[in-house]
Design a protein around this motif. Structure first.
Motif, PDB file in Angstrom:
ATOM      1  N   GLN A  30      17.185  -0.187  -7.677  1.00 41.97           N
ATOM      2  CA  GLN A  30      16.065   0.747  -7.631  1.00 41.97           C
ATOM      3  C   GLN A  30      15.590   1.030  -9.054  1.00 41.97           C
ATOM      4  OE1 GLN A  30      18.519   1.068  -5.235  1.00 41.97           O
ATOM      5  NE2 GLN A  30      16.897   0.486  -3.845  1.00 41.97           N
ATOM      6  N   PRO A  31      14.287   1.239  -9.217  1.00 43.10           N
ATOM      7  CA  PRO A  31      13.804   1.655 -10.530  1.00 43.10           C
ATOM      8  C   PRO A  31      14.284   3.062 -10.843  1.00 43.10           C
ATOM      9  CG  PRO A  31      12.010   1.646  -8.929  1.00 43.10           C
ATOM     10  CD  PRO A  31      13.218   1.087  -8.236  1.00 43.10           C
ATOM     11  N   GLY A  32      14.446   3.326 -12.110  1.00 43.11           N
ATOM     12  CA  GLY A  32      14.895   4.633 -12.571  1.00 43.11           C
ATOM     13  C   GLY A  32      15.687   4.466 -13.840  1.00 43.11           C
ATOM     14  N   GLY A  33      16.345   5.532 -14.260  1.00 40.60           N
ATOM     15  CA  GLY A  33      17.119   5.431 -15.486  1.00 40.60           C
ATOM     16  C   GLY A  33      17.857   6.706 -15.809  1.00 40.60           C
ATOM     17  N   LYS A  34      18.467   6.699 -16.979  1.00 38.24           N
ATOM     18  CA  LYS A  34      19.347   7.788 -17.396  1.00 38.24           C
ATOM     19  C   LYS A  34      18.583   9.109 -17.518  1.00 38.24           C
ATOM     20  CE  LYS A  34      22.589   4.694 -19.573  1.00 38.24           C
ATOM     21  NZ  LYS A  34      22.864   3.922 -20.754  1.00 38.24           N
ATOM     22  N   ILE A  35      19.291  10.169 -17.146  1.00 41.78           N
ATOM     23  CA  ILE A  35      18.764  11.531 -17.266  1.00 41.78           C
ATOM     24  C   ILE A  35      19.142  12.036 -18.652  1.00 41.78           C
ATOM     25  CG2 ILE A  35      18.852  13.877 -16.343  1.00 41.78           C
ATOM     26  CD1 ILE A  35      19.760  12.596 -13.644  1.00 41.78           C
ATOM     27  N   ASP A  36      18.148  12.371 -19.449  1.00 46.80           N
ATOM     28  CA  ASP A  36      18.399  12.877 -20.800  1.00 46.80           C
ATOM     29  C   ASP A  36      18.927  14.310 -20.759  1.00 46.80           C
ATOM     30  OD1 ASP A  36      17.486  10.501 -21.927  1.00 46.80           O
ATOM     31  OD2 ASP A  36      15.455  11.256 -22.266  1.00 46.80           O
ATOM     32  N   ALA A  37      19.616  14.718 -21.818  1.00 44.15           N
ATOM     33  CA  ALA A  37      20.138  16.076 -21.926  1.00 44.15           C
ATOM     34  C   ALA A  37      18.989  17.079 -21.765  1.00 44.15           C
ATOM     35  CB  ALA A  37      20.819  16.274 -23.277  1.00 44.15           C
ATOM     36  N   GLN A  67      22.817  12.510  -3.727  1.00 44.65           N
ATOM     37  CA  GLN A  67      23.520  11.905  -4.854  1.00 44.65           C
ATOM     38  C   GLN A  67      24.384  10.752  -4.337  1.00 44.65           C
ATOM     39  OE1 GLN A  67      26.975  13.812  -7.105  1.00 44.65           O
ATOM     40  NE2 GLN A  67      25.197  14.330  -8.373  1.00 44.65           N
ATOM     41  N   PHE A  68      24.272   9.604  -4.990  1.00 45.88           N
ATOM     42  CA  PHE A  68      25.007   8.403  -4.604  1.00 45.88           C
ATOM     43  C   PHE A  68      25.765   7.883  -5.821  1.00 45.88           C
ATOM     44  CE2 PHE A  68      21.298   8.710  -1.908  1.00 45.88           C
ATOM     45  CZ  PHE A  68      21.722   8.313  -0.658  1.00 45.88           C
ATOM     46  N   SER A  69      26.982   7.391  -5.615  1.00 52.10           N
ATOM     47  CA  SER A  69      27.772   6.834  -6.718  1.00 52.10           C
ATOM     48  C   SER A  69      28.334   5.471  -6.331  1.00 52.10           C
ATOM     49  CB  SER A  69      28.938   7.757  -7.078  1.00 52.10           C
ATOM     50  OG  SER A  69      28.473   8.939  -7.669  1.00 52.10           O
ATOM     51  N   ALA A  70      28.422   4.587  -7.327  1.00 55.53           N
ATOM     52  CA  ALA A  70      28.978   3.245  -7.128  1.00 55.53           C
ATOM     53  C   ALA A  70      29.294   2.659  -8.500  1.00 55.53           C
ATOM     54  CB  ALA A  70      27.973   2.354  -6.394  1.00 55.53           C
ATOM     55  N   PRO A  71      30.085   1.576  -8.534  1.00 52.81           N
ATOM     56  CA  PRO A  71      30.317   0.904  -9.814  1.00 52.81           C
ATOM     57  C   PRO A  71      28.988   0.466 -10.443  1.00 52.81           C
ATOM     58  CG  PRO A  71      31.829   0.085  -8.142  1.00 52.81           C
ATOM     59  CD  PRO A  71      30.823   0.950  -7.435  1.00 52.81           C
ATOM     60  N   ALA A  72      28.884   0.621 -11.748  1.00 52.91           N
ATOM     61  CA  ALA A  72      27.664   0.223 -12.457  1.00 52.91           C
ATOM     62  C   ALA A  72      27.523  -1.297 -12.437  1.00 52.91           C
ATOM     63  CB  ALA A  72      27.696   0.735 -13.894  1.00 52.91           C
ATOM     64  N   THR A 114      20.817 -11.030  -5.572  1.00 48.80           N
ATOM     65  CA  THR A 114      21.981 -10.361  -6.147  1.00 48.80           C
ATOM     66  C   THR A 114      21.592  -8.898  -6.310  1.00 48.80           C
ATOM     67  OG1 THR A 114      22.644 -12.350  -7.333  1.00 48.80           O
ATOM     68  CG2 THR A 114      23.525 -10.255  -8.134  1.00 48.80           C
ATOM     69  N   LEU A 115      22.356  -8.005  -5.688  1.00 46.72           N
ATOM     70  CA  LEU A 115      22.029  -6.587  -5.700  1.00 46.72           C
ATOM     71  C   LEU A 115      23.084  -5.790  -6.454  1.00 46.72           C
ATOM     72  CD1 LEU A 115      21.016  -6.135  -1.944  1.00 46.72           C
ATOM     73  CD2 LEU A 115      19.478  -6.446  -3.905  1.00 46.72           C
ATOM     74  N   ALA A 116      22.648  -4.735  -7.139  1.00 47.31           N
ATOM     75  CA  ALA A 116      23.573  -3.801  -7.768  1.00 47.31           C
ATOM     76  C   ALA A 116      24.400  -3.128  -6.670  1.00 47.31           C
ATOM     77  CB  ALA A 116      22.788  -2.749  -8.551  1.00 47.31           C
ATOM     78  N   PRO A 117      25.672  -2.810  -6.935  1.00 50.30           N
ATOM     79  CA  PRO A 117      26.512  -2.174  -5.917  1.00 50.30           C
ATOM     80  C   PRO A 117      25.883  -0.904  -5.320  1.00 50.30           C
ATOM     81  CG  PRO A 117      27.885  -2.916  -7.729  1.00 50.30           C
ATOM     82  CD  PRO A 117      26.455  -3.121  -8.153  1.00 50.30           C
ATOM     83  N   LEU A 118      25.264  -0.076  -6.133  1.00 53.39           N
ATOM     84  CA  LEU A 118      24.644   1.152  -5.621  1.00 53.39           C
ATOM     85  C   LEU A 118      23.550   0.820  -4.615  1.00 53.39           C
ATOM     86  CD1 LEU A 118      24.607   4.349  -6.196  1.00 53.39           C
ATOM     87  CD2 LEU A 118      22.511   3.823  -7.413  1.00 53.39           C
ATOM     88  N   THR A 119      22.746  -0.162  -4.919  1.00 46.41           N
ATOM     89  CA  THR A 119      21.658  -0.581  -4.027  1.00 46.41           C
ATOM     90  C   THR A 119      22.224  -1.174  -2.740  1.00 46.41           C
ATOM     91  OG1 THR A 119      20.179  -0.977  -5.887  1.00 46.41           O
ATOM     92  CG2 THR A 119      19.669  -2.128  -3.822  1.00 46.41           C
ATOM     93  N   MET A 122      24.999   1.598  -0.932  1.00 46.50           N
ATOM     94  CA  MET A 122      24.643   2.993  -0.677  1.00 46.50           C
ATOM     95  C   MET A 122      23.178   3.176  -0.276  1.00 46.50           C
ATOM     96  SD  MET A 122      27.591   4.444  -1.275  1.00 46.50           S
ATOM     97  CE  MET A 122      27.169   6.156  -1.263  1.00 46.50           C
ATOM     98  N   VAL A 123      22.267   2.697  -1.116  1.00 46.56           N
ATOM     99  CA  VAL A 123      20.854   3.021  -0.918  1.00 46.56           C
ATOM    100  C   VAL A 123      20.260   2.277   0.269  1.00 46.56           C
ATOM    101  CG1 VAL A 123      18.571   3.092  -1.982  1.00 46.56           C
ATOM    102  CG2 VAL A 123      20.596   3.563  -3.368  1.00 46.56           C
ATOM    103  N   LEU A 124      20.416   0.954   0.315  1.00 47.89           N
ATOM    104  CA  LEU A 124      19.834   0.209   1.430  1.00 47.89           C
ATOM    105  C   LEU A 124      20.367   0.669   2.791  1.00 47.89           C
ATOM    106  CD1 LEU A 124      19.408  -3.417   0.035  1.00 47.89           C
ATOM    107  CD2 LEU A 124      17.788  -1.521   0.039  1.00 47.89           C
ATOM    108  N   PRO A 125      21.683   0.882   2.941  1.00 44.07           N
ATOM    109  CA  PRO A 125      22.161   1.402   4.223  1.00 44.07           C
ATOM    110  C   PRO A 125      21.583   2.788   4.550  1.00 44.07           C
ATOM    111  CG  PRO A 125      23.986   0.426   3.019  1.00 44.07           C
ATOM    112  CD  PRO A 125      22.807   0.461   2.078  1.00 44.07           C
ATOM    113  N   ALA A 126      21.409   3.627   3.537  1.00 42.48           N
ATOM    114  CA  ALA A 126      20.860   4.976   3.776  1.00 42.48           C
ATOM    115  C   ALA A 126      19.396   4.904   4.233  1.00 42.48           C
ATOM    116  CB  ALA A 126      20.970   5.832   2.526  1.00 42.48           C
ATOM    117  N   ILE A 127      18.648   3.953   3.694  1.00 43.06           N
ATOM    118  CA  ILE A 127      17.224   3.843   4.025  1.00 43.06           C
ATOM    119  C   ILE A 127      17.008   3.020   5.297  1.00 43.06           C
ATOM    120  CG2 ILE A 127      14.991   2.939   3.258  1.00 43.06           C
ATOM    121  CD1 ILE A 127      15.824   5.358   1.653  1.00 43.06           C
TER     122      ILE A 127
END
Length: 129
Positions: A30-37, A67-72, A114-119, A122-127
């Protein structure tokens, strides 16, 4: 190490989901990125979508999914924790910044990528269930 991000499940009217691949990597996510302080997840999402895809969204456009978590995917020994949002978008998107490729993916065809583990886990099954 934990990496905190804001990311979007961007869906087209036909149900296809937008996935991106960063330059120098092989996994789509998914598009997105780090949350800054000091940044809220929605503010981070708006900033990242503009930087990566040229999309301008309003805070009310983003429906919080949880909130979803998985190996990077691209950082060994790290876990990515994503504040995930759902958005609708039917226009064109162009890869910008570190994004090398964008792809609209229909349910049932994600096995071709090839998909990232989070995608993938977690995400595809949720959607798509």
């Amino acid at each position: 190490m934990e990496i905190r991000i804001a990311a979007a499940a961007i869906l087209r009217q036909d149900g296809a989901m937008l996935l991106v691949r960063k330059r120098g990597t092989s996994a789509f996510m998914q598009p997105g990125g780090k949350i800054d302080a000091g940044e809220t997840p929605v503010a981070a999402l708006r900033r990242e979508l503009f930087e990566e895809l040229g999309l301008t969204i309003q805070p009310d456009d983003a429906q919080y999914l949880g909130q979803f978590s998985a190996p990077a995917a691209n950082e060994p020994d790290s876990v990515v924790t994503a504040e995930m949002f759902r958005l609708s978008h039917d226009g064109d998107v162009e890869p910008q910044a570190e994004i090398e490729e964008v792809r609209w993916v229909a349910a049932g065809t994600q096995g071709q990528l090839t998909l990232a583990p989070l995608t993938r886990d977690m995400v595809l099954p949720a959607i798509w269930g």
